[in-house]
Enzyme design. Structure first.
Site, PDB file in Angstrom:
ATOM      1  N   LEU A  47      38.547  23.511  28.075  1.00 44.47           N
ATOM      2  CA  LEU A  47      38.200  22.573  27.010  1.00 44.47           C
ATOM      3  C   LEU A  47      38.133  23.282  25.656  1.00 44.47           C
ATOM      4  O   LEU A  47      37.489  24.325  25.527  1.00 44.47           O
ATOM      5  CB  LEU A  47      36.853  21.924  27.335  1.00 44.47           C
ATOM      6  CG  LEU A  47      36.400  20.758  26.464  1.00 44.47           C
ATOM      7  CD1 LEU A  47      37.327  19.562  26.654  1.00 44.47           C
ATOM      8  CD2 LEU A  47      34.961  20.365  26.808  1.00 44.47           C
ATOM      9  N   SER A 113      37.786  27.074  33.520  1.00 47.97           N
ATOM     10  CA  SER A 113      36.890  25.975  33.180  1.00 47.97           C
ATOM     11  C   SER A 113      37.533  24.631  33.529  1.00 47.97           C
ATOM     12  O   SER A 113      37.959  24.423  34.663  1.00 47.97           O
ATOM     13  CB  SER A 113      36.519  26.075  31.694  1.00 47.97           C
ATOM     14  OG  SER A 113      35.413  25.256  31.387  1.00 47.97           O
ATOM     15  N   GLN A 114      37.635  23.721  32.551  1.00 55.32           N
ATOM     16  CA  GLN A 114      38.250  22.423  32.825  1.00 55.32           C
ATOM     17  C   GLN A 114      39.654  22.571  33.402  1.00 55.32           C
ATOM     18  O   GLN A 114      40.097  21.764  34.220  1.00 55.32           O
ATOM     19  CB  GLN A 114      38.292  21.607  31.525  1.00 55.32           C
ATOM     20  CG  GLN A 114      38.975  20.261  31.646  1.00 55.32           C
ATOM     21  CD  GLN A 114      38.943  19.489  30.340  1.00 55.32           C
ATOM     22  OE1 GLN A 114      37.933  18.891  29.983  1.00 55.32           O
ATOM     23  NE2 GLN A 114      40.044  19.496  29.601  1.00 55.32           N
ATOM     24  N   ASP A 230      26.386  31.851  33.253  1.00 55.17           N
ATOM     25  CA  ASP A 230      27.495  31.166  32.591  1.00 55.17           C
ATOM     26  C   ASP A 230      27.016  30.384  31.362  1.00 55.17           C
ATOM     27  O   ASP A 230      27.611  30.445  30.305  1.00 55.17           O
ATOM     28  CB  ASP A 230      28.178  30.237  33.590  1.00 55.17           C
ATOM     29  CG  ASP A 230      29.343  29.478  32.996  1.00 55.17           C
ATOM     30  OD1 ASP A 230      30.479  29.961  33.112  1.00 55.17           O
ATOM     31  OD2 ASP A 230      29.123  28.397  32.399  1.00 55.17           O
ATOM     32  N   HIS A 285      29.945  31.895  29.519  1.00 51.02           N
ATOM     33  CA  HIS A 285      31.109  31.065  29.830  1.00 51.02           C
ATOM     34  C   HIS A 285      32.358  31.470  29.046  1.00 51.02           C
ATOM     35  O   HIS A 285      33.461  31.464  29.596  1.00 51.02           O
ATOM     36  CB  HIS A 285      30.783  29.592  29.564  1.00 51.02           C
ATOM     37  CG  HIS A 285      31.832  28.658  30.062  1.00 51.02           C
ATOM     38  ND1 HIS A 285      32.099  28.476  31.399  1.00 51.02           N
ATOM     39  CD2 HIS A 285      32.725  27.863  29.394  1.00 51.02           C
ATOM     40  CE1 HIS A 285      33.086  27.614  31.548  1.00 51.02           C
ATOM     41  NE2 HIS A 285      33.482  27.225  30.339  1.00 51.02           N
TER      42      HIS A 285
END
Length: 304
Positions: A47, A113-114, A230, A285
Site C-alpha cells: 500500500l 504487505s498488501q 511490525d 513495517h
C-alpha cells in the site's frame, strides 16, 4: 675480440618447441567456472509503495545471486494502490504472465504487505502459474483489524470498532484496505460483504473454489515472514495466518477454520512440508524489505 654466446639448441629441439607452442594456441581455453542459474524473481509492492522502495532488496539479490533477473513491478503505485484488489490482481496478472512464460524452470514471488494478498489471489486464479517460492513479506494474510496511520488518513472519523460500517458496504469495498478488513466482532457481515478476502480464503462458497484451491497448491513453497514489532499488521500474527477470535485472543494458523477445513490448501501445504515460518523481532513495517539480516535469514535461502 671474442664474442660471448650461449649454448645453441639443436634444430630438432627448436622444431619441437615450435610444435608445442602451436598446440597451446590450438587447444580450447579452459571453461569458465560454472555459475548457478537462478530463477527469475518478481516483486510486488504494498500500500502506497512504488518500485523505488525495493532498491535495497534489489541490491541484496544482485550481490548474493548475481545474474538473477529481478522485476519489481511498477503498477498501482502510491494512491493507485487503493484501487480494489481484484482490479490489481488483473493488472499484476497481466504483468507476471509473460515473465512466467519465459521461465519454464519457474519463478519466485516476493510480495510485501498488501501485495502479499494480491499474490495469493494470483496463485489462486492463474491456472498454469509456475511459482516455486511465494515469499509473503509482512502481509495481512488473515486480514487486518487495527488503527493505523493509513486508516486514519483514509477514514479520519472512524475507529477500528466502527469501520465495519464503511468497509462492509458496497462503497467501502471499492477501497483495497476494506477488501481485507476483518472485524472479529462482526463475522457474519465480513463473510457476506467481503468481496476479496473471504473468497480467496474459501470462507464463502463460490463456483471457482475447487479450481482456485488446485491452482494455489501448485506453489512449491510458501514462506511467511512477519514479527511482533511490525506496528502496522494487526494482529501481527496475521502474517502467519493467525487472527483474533471474537474475544480478540489470537488463534494461530492451526486453530483457524480455513486451516482445519483446508479450504484453500494451507493444511495440505503444511503436511507436505511446504510452509516455512520466519518470525523476526525488532523490525518495523516499513523496514522489512531493507533489513539485510532479514534478507539473509528469511529470503535469500529460498531464491534457488
Amino acid at each position: 675480440m671474442l664474442g660471448l654466446r650461449g649454448p645453441r639448441l639443436p634444430a630438432a629441439g627448436i622444431l619441437l618447441l615450435l610444435l608445442f607452442l602451436l598446440l597451446l594456441l590450438l587447444l580450447p581455453a579452459a571453461p569458465a567456472p560454472h555459475r548457478a542459474s537462478y530463477k527469475p524473481v518478481i516483486v510486488v509492492h504494498g500500500l502506497f509503495d512504488s518500485s523505488y522502495s525495493f532498491r535495497h532488496l534489489l541490491e541484496y539479490i544482485n550481490e548474493t545471486h548475481p545474474g538473477t533477473v529481478v522485476t519489481v513491478l511498477d503498477l498501482f503505485d502510491g494512491r493507485e494502490s487503493l484501487r480494489p484488489l481484484w482490479e490489481q490482481v488483473q493488472g499484476f496478472g497481466e504483468a507476471v504472465a509473460p515473465i512466467m512464460a519465459k521461465a519454464p524452470q519457474g519463478v519466485h514471488l516476493i510480495c510485501y504487505s498488501q501485495g502479499g494478498l494480491v499474490c495469493r489471489a494470483l496463485l489462486s486464479v492463474m491456472d498454469e502459474h509456475n511459482v516455486d517460492s511465494f515469499i509473503s513479506l509482512s502481509s495481512p494474510q488473515m486480514g487486518q483489524y487495527g488503527d493505523t496511520d493509513y486508516l486514519k488518513w483514509l477514514f479520519p472519523t472512524s475507529m477500528r470498532s466502527n469501520l465495519y460500517r464503511i468497509c462492509y458496504s458496497p462503497w467501502g469495498q471499492e477501497f483495497s484496505i476494506c477488501n481485507y478488513w476483518h472485524d472479529p466482532h462482526h463475522d457474519d457481515l465480513y463473510l457476506n460483504a467481503s468481496s476479496f478476502l473471504a473468497l480467496i480464503n474459501g470462507e464463502r462458497d463460490h463456483p471457482n473454489a475447487t479450481a482456485w484451491r488446485k491452482n494455489f497448491l501448485r506453489v512449491g513453497r510458501l514462506v511467511l515472514i512477519g514479527g511482533p514489532d511490525d506496528g502496522v499488521i494487526t494482529p501481527w500474527q496475521s502474517s502467519f495466518f493467525g487472527f483474533y477470535d471474537a474475544n480478540e485472543t489470537v488463534l494461530e494458523m492451526e486453530e483457524q477454520l480455513v486451516y482445519l477445513r483446508d479450504s484453500f490448501g494451507l493444511k495440505t501445504l503444511l503436511a507436505r512440508g511446504a510452509i516455512v515460518r520466519c518470525p523476526m523481532a525488532g523490525i518495523s513495517h516499513t523496514a522489512w524489505h531493507s533489513n539485510r539480516t532479514l534478507y539473509e535469514t528469511c529470503i535469500e535461502p529460498w531464491l534457488s
